[in-house]
Design a protein around this motif. Structure first.
Motif, PDB file in Angstrom:
ATOM      1  N   ILE A   1       0.876  -1.175   0.000  1.00 18.46           N
ATOM      2  CA  ILE A   1       0.000   0.000   0.000  1.00 18.46           C
ATOM      3  C   ILE A   1       0.913   1.225   0.000  1.00 18.46           C
ATOM      4  O   ILE A   1       1.870   1.302   0.781  1.00 18.46           O
ATOM      5  N   SER A   2       0.672   2.140  -0.905  1.00 14.35           N
ATOM      6  CA  SER A   2       1.555   3.306  -1.034  1.00 14.35           C
ATOM      7  C   SER A   2       1.493   4.167   0.216  1.00 14.35           C
ATOM      8  O   SER A   2       0.516   4.123   0.987  1.00 14.35           O
ATOM      9  N   PHE A   3       2.517   4.959   0.405  1.00  9.85           N
ATOM     10  CA  PHE A   3       2.618   5.872   1.547  1.00  9.85           C
ATOM     11  C   PHE A   3       1.386   6.784   1.594  1.00  9.85           C
ATOM     12  O   PHE A   3       0.763   6.954   2.646  1.00  9.85           O
ATOM     13  N   LEU A   4       1.017   7.348   0.430  1.00  9.62           N
ATOM     14  CA  LEU A   4      -0.128   8.265   0.357  1.00  9.62           C
ATOM     15  C   LEU A   4      -1.447   7.542   0.606  1.00  9.62           C
ATOM     16  O   LEU A   4      -2.322   8.038   1.328  1.00  9.62           O
ATOM     17  N   ALA A   5      -1.587   6.335   0.037  1.00  6.58           N
ATOM     18  CA  ALA A   5      -2.827   5.561   0.234  1.00  6.58           C
ATOM     19  C   ALA A   5      -2.989   5.158   1.693  1.00  6.58           C
ATOM     20  O   ALA A   5      -4.103   5.150   2.228  1.00  6.58           O
ATOM     21  N   CYS A   6      -1.876   4.836   2.339  1.00  9.82           N
ATOM     22  CA  CYS A   6      -1.905   4.474   3.757  1.00  9.82           C
ATOM     23  C   CYS A   6      -2.348   5.673   4.599  1.00  9.82           C
ATOM     24  O   CYS A   6      -3.193   5.542   5.496  1.00  9.82           O
ATOM     25  N   ALA A   7      -1.807   6.843   4.281  1.00 11.56           N
ATOM     26  CA  ALA A   7      -2.190   8.066   5.002  1.00 11.56           C
ATOM     27  C   ALA A   7      -3.669   8.378   4.784  1.00 11.56           C
ATOM     28  O   ALA A   7      -4.381   8.755   5.721  1.00 11.56           O
ATOM     29  N   ALA A   8      -4.136   8.211   3.536  1.00 11.70           N
ATOM     30  CA  ALA A   8      -5.547   8.484   3.217  1.00 11.70           C
ATOM     31  C   ALA A   8      -6.466   7.515   3.957  1.00 11.70           C
ATOM     32  O   ALA A   8      -7.506   7.915   4.496  1.00 11.70           O
TER      33      ALA A   8
ATOM     34  N   VAL B   1     -18.682  16.867  10.271  1.00 14.56           N
ATOM     35  CA  VAL B   1     -17.629  17.820   9.880  1.00 14.56           C
ATOM     36  C   VAL B   1     -16.551  17.995  10.948  1.00 14.56           C
ATOM     37  O   VAL B   1     -15.382  18.236  10.622  1.00 14.56           O
ATOM     38  N   SER B   2     -16.916  17.842  12.222  1.00 14.92           N
ATOM     39  CA  SER B   2     -15.999  18.201  13.320  1.00 14.92           C
ATOM     40  C   SER B   2     -14.661  17.472  13.284  1.00 14.92           C
ATOM     41  O   SER B   2     -13.616  18.041  13.618  1.00 14.92           O
ATOM     42  N   GLY B   3     -14.669  16.204  12.884  1.00 18.30           N
ATOM     43  CA  GLY B   3     -13.428  15.434  12.899  1.00 18.30           C
ATOM     44  C   GLY B   3     -12.474  15.728  11.756  1.00 18.30           C
ATOM     45  O   GLY B   3     -11.304  15.341  11.814  1.00 18.30           O
ATOM     46  N   VAL B   4     -12.956  16.445  10.740  1.00 22.36           N
ATOM     47  CA  VAL B   4     -12.140  16.662   9.528  1.00 22.36           C
ATOM     48  C   VAL B   4     -10.859  17.441   9.814  1.00 22.36           C
ATOM     49  O   VAL B   4      -9.753  16.946   9.539  1.00 22.36           O
ATOM     50  N   PRO B   5     -10.918  18.676  10.376  1.00 19.21           N
ATOM     51  CA  PRO B   5      -9.666  19.436  10.572  1.00 19.21           C
ATOM     52  C   PRO B   5      -8.744  18.801  11.607  1.00 19.21           C
ATOM     53  O   PRO B   5      -7.521  18.809  11.442  1.00 19.21           O
ATOM     54  N   VAL B   6      -9.320  18.226  12.672  1.00 20.86           N
ATOM     55  CA  VAL B   6      -8.510  17.620  13.738  1.00 20.86           C
ATOM     56  C   VAL B   6      -7.655  16.486  13.193  1.00 20.86           C
ATOM     57  O   VAL B   6      -6.452  16.399  13.482  1.00 20.86           O
ATOM     58  N   HIS B   7      -8.249  15.648  12.362  1.00 20.64           N
ATOM     59  CA  HIS B   7      -7.524  14.472  11.884  1.00 20.64           C
ATOM     60  C   HIS B   7      -6.636  14.759  10.679  1.00 20.64           C
ATOM     61  O   HIS B   7      -5.763  13.948  10.359  1.00 20.64           O
ATOM     62  N   ILE B   8      -6.840  15.902  10.018  1.00 19.99           N
ATOM     63  CA  ILE B   8      -5.847  16.347   9.024  1.00 19.99           C
ATOM     64  C   ILE B   8      -4.530  16.612   9.744  1.00 19.99           C
ATOM     65  O   ILE B   8      -3.457  16.171   9.313  1.00 19.99           O
ATOM     66  N   VAL B   9      -4.615  17.328  10.873  1.00 21.08           N
ATOM     67  CA  VAL B   9      -3.422  17.653  11.662  1.00 21.08           C
ATOM     68  C   VAL B   9      -2.767  16.379  12.193  1.00 21.08           C
ATOM     69  O   VAL B   9      -1.541  16.207  12.083  1.00 21.08           O
ATOM     70  N   LEU B  10      -3.566  15.470  12.758  1.00 22.05           N
ATOM     71  CA  LEU B  10      -3.020  14.246  13.345  1.00 22.05           C
ATOM     72  C   LEU B  10      -2.361  13.359  12.291  1.00 22.05           C
ATOM     73  O   LEU B  10      -1.239  12.865  12.489  1.00 22.05           O
ATOM     74  N   THR B  11      -3.032  13.162  11.160  1.00 20.83           N
ATOM     75  CA  THR B  11      -2.478  12.307  10.096  1.00 20.83           C
ATOM     76  C   THR B  11      -1.192  12.914   9.532  1.00 20.83           C
ATOM     77  O   THR B  11      -0.213  12.195   9.290  1.00 20.83           O
ATOM     78  N   TYR B  12      -1.187  14.231   9.340  1.00 18.11           N
ATOM     79  CA  TYR B  12       0.018  14.909   8.851  1.00 18.11           C
ATOM     80  C   TYR B  12       1.174  14.729   9.839  1.00 18.11           C
ATOM     81  O   TYR B  12       2.313  14.449   9.438  1.00 18.11           O
ATOM     82  N   GLN B  13       0.874  14.861  11.127  1.00 11.48           N
ATOM     83  CA  GLN B  13       1.898  14.710  12.162  1.00 11.48           C
ATOM     84  C   GLN B  13       2.493  13.301  12.150  1.00 11.48           C
ATOM     85  O   GLN B  13       3.712  13.121  12.238  1.00 11.48           O
ATOM     86  N   ILE B  14       1.638  12.295  12.009  1.00 12.42           N
ATOM     87  CA  ILE B  14       2.107  10.892  12.020  1.00 12.42           C
ATOM     88  C   ILE B  14       2.974  10.593  10.805  1.00 12.42           C
ATOM     89  O   ILE B  14       4.052  10.010  10.913  1.00 12.42           O
TER      90      ILE B  14
END
Length: 305
Positions: free
Chosen positions: A90-97, A148-161
């Motif tokens: 699974i690609s790096f990007l697909a895994c993140a998505a 909608v609430s979880g969208v911005p929070v998990h963008i930050v978390l996924t980017y951090q990981i």
């Protein structure tokens, strides 16, 4: 050695350690996935079409069933493909998505279950104000907020990981890109990321769970004060199905994301993940249908058309 510059994919090991059971597991998970899709689709249809189910409780139930289809579709199709394929890359990007959408839909489920508990709280503890408080505008706002609430929070978390450096093996001993197995492959200091995971888990999982518990304490107190045994039984029946779903979903989620890193084991992580990604969503339509007379009546009418 793999490092941050050369890592382009992960390998999802999944259940490759039991090669003789690949075909059997494929059949079992496919049947479970079809049950989830059909059961939740039926609930969506009857809550939209049946006039007797046009209430806030069933509005949220329709949203919950839509969410369950999205939630399981993030992980199960990929699991089925891996079970009948030799290539588990699974690609790096697909895994993140995959991780991002799994976390967003998981957070939405926590918030939606909280909204459903609030609906039951108002209906039982403030029945005279229920039509006024739980109007269609508030229901739509609550549902939209949940989605909608979880969208911005998990963008930050996924980017951090996925900003962490990865070195050594690229083999994920799991069947999807969940937080614990991905963090195990990260090298360097992961303390900040782990702290962020715990903080978000507390906000998204623990706080809604405590609000639900608080709602049900008040609900049970109110039900026990009802003079009629029939009234008490009816009130309990409208809440019991929701309470069972809450216990199944939050129980496995809290154990997975809030237990210490040292207590994580490969086998237990996979088992718990199967429980909250496939097993619980499969039982949810059954719980809501079999324990709810109104849904059962509407379902019979729909099937007999």
């Amino acid at each position: 050695m793999w490092n941050q510059t050369t890592l382009v994919d992960f390998i999802l090991l999944g259940f490759s350690d039991i090669p003789d059971l690949q075909g059997f597991l494929f059949g079992v998970f496919l049947i479970m996935y079809m049950i989830i899709l059909m059961g939740n689709s039926l609930i969506i249809i009857i809550t939209k079409m049946d006039p007797s189910l046009q209430t806030p409780m069933y509005f949220f139930l329709g949203n919950f069933s839509s969410l369950e289809i999205c939630y399981v579709s993030v992980t199960v199709p990929r699991l089925l493909i891996d079970l009948c394929s030799q290539s588990r890359n699974i690609s790096f990007l697909a895994c993140a998505a995959q991780m991002y959408f799994f976390l967003v839909f998981g957070a939405t489920e926590c918030l939606l279950l909280t909204s459903m508990a609030y609906d039951r709280y108002v209906a039982i503890c403030n029945p005279l104000l229920y039509p006024l408080l739980m109007n269609s505008r508030l229901c739509i706002q609550l549902a939209a907020g949940c989605w909608v609430s979880g969208v911005p929070v998990h963008i930050v978390l996924t980017y951090q990981i996925f900003s962490l450096p990865f070195c050594g093996s690229n083999q994920l001993n799991h069947f999807f890109c969940d937080i614990p197995p991905v963090l195990k492959l990260a090298c360097g200091d992961t303390l900040i990321t782990e702290t962020l995971v715990y903080v978000i888990a507390v906000l998204v999982v623990t706080v809604p769970f405590m609000l639900i518990l608080g709602s049900y304490v008040r609900i049970i107190e109110t039900i026990l004060k009802l003079p009629s045994a029939t009234g008490r039984a009816k009130a309990f029946s409208t809440c019991s199905s929701h309470l069972m779903v809450v216990a199944l979903f939050f129980g496995s989620g809290l154990i997975t994301y809030l237990r210490p890193k040292s207590s994580h084991s490969k086998g237990m992580d996979k088992f718990l993940s199967l429980f909250y990604t496939i097993v619980t969503p499969m039982f949810n339509p059954m719980i809501y249908c079999l324990r709810n007379k109104e849904v059962m009546v509407a379902l019979r009418k729909f099937l007999l058309k």
